[in-house]
Motif scaffolding. Structure first.
Motif: not given
Ligand SMILES: [Zn+2]
Length: 385
Positions: A153-156, A174-175, A178, A233, A235
């Motif tokens: 997901t390249e998310s935080h 949150w992810l 979204y 989830e 990076a």
């Protein structure tokens, strides 16, 4: 400073390519190319005269008659890696079946997989046409998925420890919210290994974007309809260093999810690949527009063969190239697939009695023709995450 670094790198390029051609072992050659083309950082204060001289010399080199050209070019193709073969594990897949479910809440499967299904969203009904190999003629209309593309997901990413449990849960939710709003992926595997259905399996999801893949019988272009999207989830981490942004719980769940999807749709192992293996940029005709899972994907832990060793379809069938940025993002396992593909392209060109460049130009023309013939299917065919 970046443009100066690129100038300096381009100056060294003929020398680097010459040395690379002298290395017989393909993996050693790619490793050398990767090392040699990562230019050491410039000091903060470079004497102005040196910069002027360097840039002037580089500029002059661009206009030397017969010079191969120093614009960022694709990495020089290595000689044939005769020892490389595609190894496929036995593709037997035992049945996995639904053993319990509650509508709109969860599903439990015989291999221990639990799917969280609350909040699943609809998108566009899946519909795609098979493109046959080698004729590239379009065939029957299909509504079933033919493969799986794995993403990050390249998310935080919050630190994975007990002190950050609340934050891990908050960021994960949150992810999910979204992704459901964006209709991205069919499944998200969160940091605790929970598997959330995002878009229902009967529909396409936005995840693959401009992309190309192929198996023995068919070619697939822009894969949102043809492939299911499964995201960790996580990076991306470049190179051969093992990723520390994927948890063992995620890997266990990804294996169970892969088993279930392969059993349900009879998905071949060759069609279980990562986004980096299929993503393309039609504007510059290079692969690697998205580089999530360009290295370190745990194929074996998921019960799959190491599919990084498969030929890269966009290169072999449609003449795409790749640049140094892509090689930097990958690890040695994917290089094997690149080298195998380079060899296949060389052999095919030789069989047609032409050199590689005009042969690749023919392949690019085939891609443009296929794109023009694709039915207009709206945003879902090109949307990527
Ligand atoms: Zn992706």
């Amino acid at each position: 400073m970046e443009h100066v670094r690129r100038w300096l790198l381009r100056l060294r390029e003929p020398w680097i390519n010459w040395r690379a051609r002298r290395l017989a072992d393909p993996v050693r050659r790619l490793r050398y190319l990767r090392r040699a083309t990562v230019f050491p950082p410039l000091p903060n204060r470079v004497p102005k005269l040196l910069l002027v001289l360097t840039c002037t010399a580089a500029g002059a080199a661009l206009f030397i008659p017969g010079h191969p050209g120093l614009l960022l070019r694709e990495v020089a193709p290595p000689p044939p890696p005769a020892q490389l073969v595609v190894q496929q594990a036995a593709s037997h897949q035992s049945d996995v079946w639904l053993v319990d479910s509650r509508e709109g809440q969860y599903e439990i499967y015989s291999n221990g997989l639990r799917l969280e299904t609350a909040g699943t969203v609809a998108y566009l009904p899946r519909a795609w046409r098979r493109i046959m190999r080698p004729s590239l003629a379009q065939s029957e209309l299909r509504a079933d998925p033919i493969g799986i593309i794995y993403h990050t997901t390249e998310s935080h990413i919050a630190p994975f420890d007990p002190d950050h449990t609340a934050r891990l849960k908050r960021v994960g939710q949150w992810l999910i919210d979204y992704l459901r709003k964006e209709r991205s992926y069919h499944y998200l595997i969160d940091r605790f290994g929970r598997v959330h259905r995002i878009v229902r399996e009967s529909d396409a999801a936005g995840h693959a974007g401009r992309s190309v893949w192929a198996d023995d019988s068919s070619v697939y272009i822009n894969l949102n309809h043809e492939f299911l999207g499964v995201a960790f989830e996580s990076a991306t981490q470049s190179g051969d260093q093992p990723s520390d942004s994927v948890t063992s719980a995620q890997i266990r769940s990804a294996r169970a999810l892969t088993e279930m999807l392969r059993a349900r749709y009879r998905i071949s192992t060759v069609n279980c690949v990562t986004h980096a293996q299929v993503s393309v940029n039609p504007l510059n005709h290079r692969i690697g527009n998205h580089t999530d899972w360009a290295s370190n994907f745990p194929f074996l832990e998921l019960g799959l063969p190491d599919n990084y060793e498969l030929p890269v379809a966009a290169l072999e069938i449609f003449g795409f190239g790749y640049d140094q940025d892509f090689v930097t993002a990958t690890g040695g396992r994917l290089w094997k697939g690149l080298l195998l593909t380079e060899e296949r392209v060389r052999q095919a060109a030789s069989a047609e009695g032409v050199s590689v460049m005009p042969y690749r130009a023919r392949l690019k023309e085939k891609y443009r023709k296929q794109l023009a013939e694709l039915p207009a299917s709206g945003e879902s065919k090109e949307k990527a995450i």
